[in-house]
Design an enzyme around this catalytic site. Sequence first.
Site, short mmCIF file in Angstrom:
data_model
loop_
_atom_site.label_atom_id
_atom_site.label_comp_id
_atom_site.label_asym_id
_atom_site.label_seq_id
_atom_site.Cartn_x
_atom_site.Cartn_y
_atom_site.Cartn_z
N HIS A 168 0.81 -1.22 0.00
CA HIS A 168 0.00 0.00 0.00
C HIS A 168 0.85 1.27 0.00
O HIS A 168 0.37 2.34 -0.36
CB HIS A 168 -0.94 -0.01 1.20
CG HIS A 168 -2.16 0.84 1.03
ND1 HIS A 168 -2.17 2.04 0.36
CD2 HIS A 168 -3.44 0.67 1.46
CE1 HIS A 168 -3.38 2.58 0.39
NE2 HIS A 168 -4.17 1.75 1.04
N ASP A 383 -10.56 -5.18 -17.92
CA ASP A 383 -10.90 -6.22 -18.91
C ASP A 383 -9.62 -6.76 -19.57
O ASP A 383 -8.97 -6.05 -20.33
CB ASP A 383 -11.85 -5.62 -19.95
CG ASP A 383 -12.21 -6.58 -21.06
OD1 ASP A 383 -11.84 -7.77 -20.99
OD2 ASP A 383 -12.86 -6.14 -22.03
#
Length: 427
Positions: A168, A383
């Site tokens: 992170h 995608d």
Amino acid sequence: MAMATPSNSLVFKVRRCEPELVAPVKPTPREYKPLSDIDDRDGHRFEHPVIQIYRYNPSMEGKDPAKVVRDALAKTLVFYYPFAGRLREGPNRKLTVDCTGEGVLFIEGDADVTLEQFGDELQPPFPCMDELLYDVPGYSGVLNCPLFLIQVTRLKCGGFILALRHNHTMSDAIGLTQFMTAVAEMARGALAPTISPVWERHLLSARNPPRVTCVHLEFDHEVIDTKDEITHPNSMVSRSFFFGPNEVSALRRFVPPHYQCSTFDILTASLWRCHTKALQLDPNEDVRIICIVNARSKFNPPLPLGYYGNALGYPATLTTVGKLCQNPLTYATELVKQTKAKVTEEYMKSTADFLVTRGRPALNMSRSFLVSSLSRIKFEDIDFGWGKAAYGGQAEIMDGKHLIPFKNKKGEDGIIMPICLPAPRKY
């Protein structure tokens, strides 16, 4: 408000190949790149899990999702080469990326389950996360370890699950989405990402000399004192709640007709009150709301398009249990609105200065309700050639509460919030 039925009863094993390092396909600069002082605070020094679930697509018959993702990852790391490096810690706990080009950790595997076995509604907590995102021994540290772990698991039905864990300190959810969108673009044949990555971490580093100009209750560890163990992880259970148009309309009936507030405001206020009531705290105890706010547009000029570092503010506001639970819903909603409004360019600079002068502390999560909206972070839109994800986003229920866009089995668009609540008392 509908409570999701967890699919934790599903049990399966993943047959994994040996983990491998995926390096950039071309040589990349060998250099040291300091993180910002917002990046390397203590609360960012962990690995954040995300899961993306894809259905079978007959047009991709014969294509191996693991190979597609691995190859695209190697190409994308040429542009995002700091992700292929390792973190080093210097004086005063300052973190720097050593751009070694060693690569990120990648695992492929197979599971004898179908997507249908996960249930009608895909949402956290997911079953067998330790199988879908294997914790490779010796590789899960923050320092001197790969900054990314990606596991692609093929399912018996032809679909697949991509689970990842990223450090992170390197990026927030917006930066992570930008990177994974670039991987997906390369997987579909692009030669370069649509949005070029921007490092520029100095824009969120402390001033010289530092000057703290704002009050930072989010880091104040002296205000709230915990007196019991009701919120100990062993005392809590995880559930997800769905809020569609009907549920949000029902909540709005608790505020005046012309009262202006966003869906985020009223959901956060309502859940904060309910969560606090469920904890059965003393009415005189302090509680805190912390709202995670994207600060990119708060700067003048705004942070550059393509900035993929942590650019989030964590403003906080205090009140008492009694005031929160006994006042009308507008009281809590106003506190949420006021908390979000604290984030300005000066606030972010003051935050960086505060972190540097106070040893980069973590947030104070005691009696705190930490919440963010992921409605504009479109993990599900990523995608790789198989179409949009059936689910994309938070993999586990964590300390923070995230409002996640979701379509239920009735086809209604809404929001789910995974949350931890006290387990039923045993008598």
